[in-house]
Design an enzyme around this catalytic site. Structure first.
Site, PDB file in Angstrom:
ATOM      1  N   LYS A 131      66.452  35.659 -16.065  1.00  0.00           N
ATOM      2  CA  LYS A 131      67.731  35.852 -15.368  1.00  0.00           C
ATOM      3  C   LYS A 131      68.840  36.309 -16.336  1.00  0.00           C
ATOM      4  O   LYS A 131      68.659  36.247 -17.564  1.00  0.00           O
ATOM      5  CB  LYS A 131      68.109  34.533 -14.692  1.00  0.00           C
ATOM      6  N   TYR A 185      65.496  35.972  -2.427  1.00  0.00           N
ATOM      7  CA  TYR A 185      66.005  34.619  -2.184  1.00  0.00           C
ATOM      8  C   TYR A 185      66.211  34.376  -0.694  1.00  0.00           C
ATOM      9  O   TYR A 185      67.187  33.725  -0.312  1.00  0.00           O
ATOM     10  CB  TYR A 185      67.298  34.399  -2.964  1.00  0.00           C
ATOM     11  N   PHE A 240      75.435  27.698  -2.081  1.00  0.00           N
ATOM     12  CA  PHE A 240      75.496  28.262  -3.421  1.00  0.00           C
ATOM     13  C   PHE A 240      75.097  29.739  -3.471  1.00  0.00           C
ATOM     14  O   PHE A 240      75.180  30.367  -4.527  1.00  0.00           O
ATOM     15  CB  PHE A 240      74.643  27.446  -4.405  1.00  0.00           C
ATOM     16  N   THR A 271      64.473  22.757 -11.438  1.00  0.00           N
ATOM     17  CA  THR A 271      65.535  23.747 -11.195  1.00  0.00           C
ATOM     18  C   THR A 271      66.794  23.424 -12.001  1.00  0.00           C
ATOM     19  O   THR A 271      67.384  24.298 -12.631  1.00  0.00           O
ATOM     20  CB  THR A 271      65.883  23.782  -9.686  1.00  0.00           C
ATOM     21  N   ARG A 275      63.416  25.190 -19.376  1.00  0.00           N
ATOM     22  CA  ARG A 275      64.778  24.900 -18.901  1.00  0.00           C
ATOM     23  C   ARG A 275      65.419  23.739 -19.664  1.00  0.00           C
ATOM     24  O   ARG A 275      66.619  23.765 -19.938  1.00  0.00           O
ATOM     25  CB  ARG A 275      64.753  24.635 -17.393  1.00  0.00           C
ATOM     26  N   ASN A 289      69.684  28.860 -14.889  1.00  0.00           N
ATOM     27  CA  ASN A 289      68.511  28.131 -15.377  1.00  0.00           C
ATOM     28  C   ASN A 289      67.458  29.068 -15.979  1.00  0.00           C
ATOM     29  O   ASN A 289      66.277  28.770 -15.993  1.00  0.00           O
ATOM     30  CB  ASN A 289      67.930  27.252 -14.259  1.00  0.00           C
ATOM     31  N   HIS A 295      63.085  32.386 -13.301  1.00  0.00           N
ATOM     32  CA  HIS A 295      62.519  32.075 -11.985  1.00  0.00           C
ATOM     33  C   HIS A 295      61.009  32.197 -12.090  1.00  0.00           C
ATOM     34  O   HIS A 295      60.499  33.127 -12.735  1.00  0.00           O
ATOM     35  CB  HIS A 295      63.029  33.069 -10.930  1.00  0.00           C
ATOM     36  N   GLU A 332      56.640  37.761  -3.524  1.00  0.00           N
ATOM     37  CA  GLU A 332      57.646  38.158  -4.526  1.00  0.00           C
ATOM     38  C   GLU A 332      57.139  39.316  -5.389  1.00  0.00           C
ATOM     39  O   GLU A 332      57.901  40.222  -5.725  1.00  0.00           O
ATOM     40  CB  GLU A 332      58.006  36.945  -5.392  1.00  0.00           C
TER      41      GLU A 332
END
Ligand code: CMP
Length: 148
Positions: free
Chosen positions: A9, A49, A57, A91, A102, A112, A115, A126
């Site tokens: 990310k 997502y 969020f 998470t 993490r 975090n 993914h 995905e």
């Protein structure tokens, strides 16, 4: 053999942790069968997502995940979906177990770092969002005979 989708990310990119995180996944023994840098746009974020689009969020997550390019990657190996989830940790980085990616690199629930698909079904869905068939490679890793 299973496959799973990984996203490094924007916080991993900004913090120059790409190499360190990929090393953790390679060191476990998994094989990279697809890898590229892309910019996730709003449509792609909503597809990926889809389970979170209506969560409070999501606007913040959308802003975050579209803020810089990301690395998307497909890993292959025995039990790779579950094994990678264990390597990645919970998470919320503050709740992740010691020694997970993490825990070792993060302190946030949103930022975090990485993914990883939650189930084999999620992984298949995905992977098809981010990769065309011709971007995924079947090849023999010579080390596999020793790793397995
Ligand atoms: P990921 O495993 O990619 O799946 C959904 C993402 O939403 C998650 O990692 C976090 O980046 C983000 N997320 C999950 N829960 C929250 C939360 N409570 N607040 C902010 N972001 C969250």
């Amino acid at each position: 053999m299973e496959r799973t989708l990984i996203i490094l990310k924007p916080d991993a990119i900004q913090r120059k942790l790409i190499g360190k995180i990929i090393s953790r996944l390679e060191d476990k023994g998994f094989k990279i069968v697809g890898l590229k840098m892309i910019k996730i746009n709003e449509d792609l974020a909503k597809k990926h997502y889809e389970a979170h689009v209506n969560k409070p969020f999501f606007p913040s997550l959308l802003n975050f995940i579209t803020s810089t390019p990301v690395i998307v990657m497909v890993l292959e190996g025995v039990d790779v979906v579950n094994q990678v989830r264990k390597l990645v940790g919970a998470t919320d980085c503050k709740k992740a177990e010691v020694g997970t990616i993490r825990f070792d690199f993060g302190l946030s629930i949103q930022n975090n770092l990485i993914h990883a698909s939650e189930t084999i079904q999620d992984a298949n869905r995905e992977i098809s969002i981010f990769f065309n068939q011709n971007e995924l490679f079947d090849y023999k890793l010579l080390l596999d005979e020793i790793i397995y």
